[in-house]
Design an enzyme around this catalytic site. Structure first.
Site, PDB file in Angstrom:
ATOM      1  N   ASP A 110       0.730  -1.183   0.045  1.00  0.00           N
ATOM      2  CA  ASP A 110       0.108  -0.095  -0.060  1.00  0.00           C
ATOM      3  C   ASP A 110       0.988   1.206   0.066  1.00  0.00           C
ATOM      4  O   ASP A 110       1.646   1.365   0.969  1.00  0.00           O
ATOM      5  CB  ASP A 110      -0.871   0.002   1.110  1.00  0.00           C
ATOM      6  CG  ASP A 110      -1.749   1.049   1.207  1.00  0.00           C
ATOM      7  OD1 ASP A 110      -1.988   1.905   0.339  1.00  0.00           O
ATOM      8  OD2 ASP A 110      -2.337   1.418   2.453  1.00  0.00           O
ATOM      9  N   ASP A 303      -1.743   5.714  -5.268  1.00  0.00           N
ATOM     10  CA  ASP A 303      -1.968   5.141  -4.124  1.00  0.00           C
ATOM     11  C   ASP A 303      -2.349   3.421  -4.739  1.00  0.00           C
ATOM     12  O   ASP A 303      -3.360   3.236  -4.987  1.00  0.00           O
ATOM     13  CB  ASP A 303      -3.121   5.548  -3.350  1.00  0.00           C
ATOM     14  CG  ASP A 303      -3.577   4.662  -2.064  1.00  0.00           C
ATOM     15  OD1 ASP A 303      -2.826   3.585  -1.804  1.00  0.00           O
ATOM     16  OD2 ASP A 303      -4.803   4.847  -1.369  1.00  0.00           O
TER      17      ASP A 303
END
Length: 468
Positions: A110, A303
């Site tokens: 992430d 992201d």
């Protein structure tokens, strides 16, 4: 003359259009970024210059390290190729070994958070967890930490332990890790990972930015360059199918076999998320004609932990309207027994607080997070193809005469700054209150002698009457 910038032709619509109508031109959606040239440290970047591949050189802490040049023998970059599995709907994950003896875990990658955390207790949606009591090298730090995401949250006990990444490093490293004992909408049905690796900056780390992040620890202990790169090979495949797709996370450099052509870089505007600057959006070659600050409200980030391209509501509405007018997308989901239809969905969604370039977009590119030079790079990915046709494209440079000089709105105060301001105001209020209390409690003395008990001046009278 305005600055020059590269246009990234994103795979947002092409993944669905090519499968439904192969004759259509790929990627009718363009999303330009400001470009930063690949220059030696200390030199001034030349607008519009391309980041050409450099000859192999020893890795340095202030620049990119080629994958063919392992850093001090600690890393094997070639072994990191194909070390990821997953898809854009459920995330891409990496195998890790944690503790002594090692316990195997699958860790979600992430780039939109900064904490390293693993399941520390059984959960109905995961098949394994990290048992800290079985690890002789685990050390608790004695405090809990809570992290909230756009969807889901968790609370865990902070500690530290040894971690090994089998595909890439031949040694173990001591890192901070939270063992999750409570969560809400974090572990979901169908996921194949049981932890999360936040690769953003320490500014986002919880409980505070003083907590050393996983990647910062790796850079210092493994002596690798402060850069990593990602390739996610799920373009054109189901968002959450029964199988998994491949991918690569190269920690400490770039791998030439994972991209084609040049790498185009855009500056990191702020080191918390990987915040970049979006200049404009085009649908079918036509600009949305919005103020570029709308695209960056209140930030634009890259992201990997987000599935779709998320757009601020005003931008999202304009995109939907433009797509309808351009007749680019007339694919509707068909549901019914016995019908041989494939179902598709729009690859973007509205957002209330950011433009987020998520995994659906990143699957079309090889993405380089060059923290040493404060830039994010995009290059063509060999695995981003459907039936031999690329789903994404990078072109440029183009003139930005019609673009505002600064498309990034003023950043809101970060949480640490807000705490400092709050404590400062509380301190001032406390001092003022203390002074008032002292003034009220001090004995008042007559200014004139002799002093009759019933003859008082105005000042003392106010005090006396206040206490009556």
């Amino acid at each position: 003359m305005g600055a020059l910038a590269p246009a990234l032709l994103l795979p947002l619509l092409a993944q669905w259009l090519l499968r439904a109508a192969p004759a259509l031109a790929p990627a009718p959606f363009t999303l330009p970024l400001r470009v930063a040239a690949a220059v030696p440290p200390g030199a001034s970047p030349t607008p519009g210059a391309r980041a050409a591949s450099a000859p192999p050189a020893a890795p340095r802490a202030d620049g990119l390290a080629l994958a063919l040049e392992p850093a001090a023998g600690a890393a094997n970059f070639l072994a990191m190729v194909d070390n990821l599995q997953g898809d854009s709907g459920r995330g891409y994950y990496l195998e890790m070994l944690l503790g002594t003896p090692p316990q195997k875990l699958q860790i979600l990658v992430d780039t939109g958070s900064s904490n390293f955390a693993v399941a520390g207790a059984p959960h109905s949606y995961i098949d394994s967890y990290f048992d800290a009591e079985r690890s002789s090298t685990y050390q608790s730090k004695g405090f809990d930490v809570t992290v909230k995401y756009t969807q889901g949250s968790w609370t865990g006990l902070m500690g530290e332990d040894l971690v090994t990444i089998p595909k890439g490093f031949n040694s173990s490293f001591l890192v901070n890790v939270a063992t999750i004992f409570e969560s809400e909408n974090f572990f979901l049905p169908g996921i194949k990972w049981n932890g999360i690796l936040g690769l953003a900056y320490a500014t986002l780390a919880k409980p505070s930015s003083s907590l050393e992040t996983f990647f910062d620890s790796l850079v210092m202990q493994a002596k690798i360059a402060n850069v990593f790169s990602m390739q996610m090979c799920g373009a054109g495949l189901p968002v959450a199918g029964s199988g998994t797709n491949g991918g690569s996370l190269v920690l400490g450099g770039i791998q030439p076999s994972l991209y084609k052509g040049d790498i185009w870089y855009t500056p990191i505007k702020e080191e918390w998320y990987y915040q970049i600057e979006i200049l404009k959006l085009e649908i079918g070659g036509q600009s949305l004609n919005l103020d570029c600050r709308e695209y960056n409200a209140d930030k634009a980030i890259v992201d990997s932990g987000t599935t779709l391209l998320r757009l601020p509501q005003k931008v999202f509405d304009a995109v939907v309207e433009a797509v309808a007018h351009a007749s680019l997308l007339y694919i509707q989901p068909m549901i019914g027994a016995g019908l041989n239809y494939e179902c598709y969905r729009f690859g973007i969604s509205p957002s209330s607080n950011a433009l987020v370039i998520g995994a659906t977009v990143m699957e079309g590119f090889y993405v380089v997070f060059d923290r040493a030079r404060k830039r994010v790079g995009f290059a063509m990915s060999p695995c981003a193809e459907i039936a031999g046709a690329p789903v994404s494209e990078i072109s440029g440079p183009f003139s930005t005469d019609d673009i505002a000089s600064n498309c990034v709105p003023a950043l809101p105060l970060k949480e640490p700054v807000l705490w400092i301001v709050s404590y400062s105001l509380m301190s001032v209020c406390g001092i003022i209150l203390l002074v008032l209390i002292i003034l009220l409690l001090l004995p008042f003395r007559c200014q004139h002698r002799p002093c009759h008990p019933e003859v008082v001046n105005d000042e003392s009278s106010l005090v006396r009457h206040r206490w009556k």
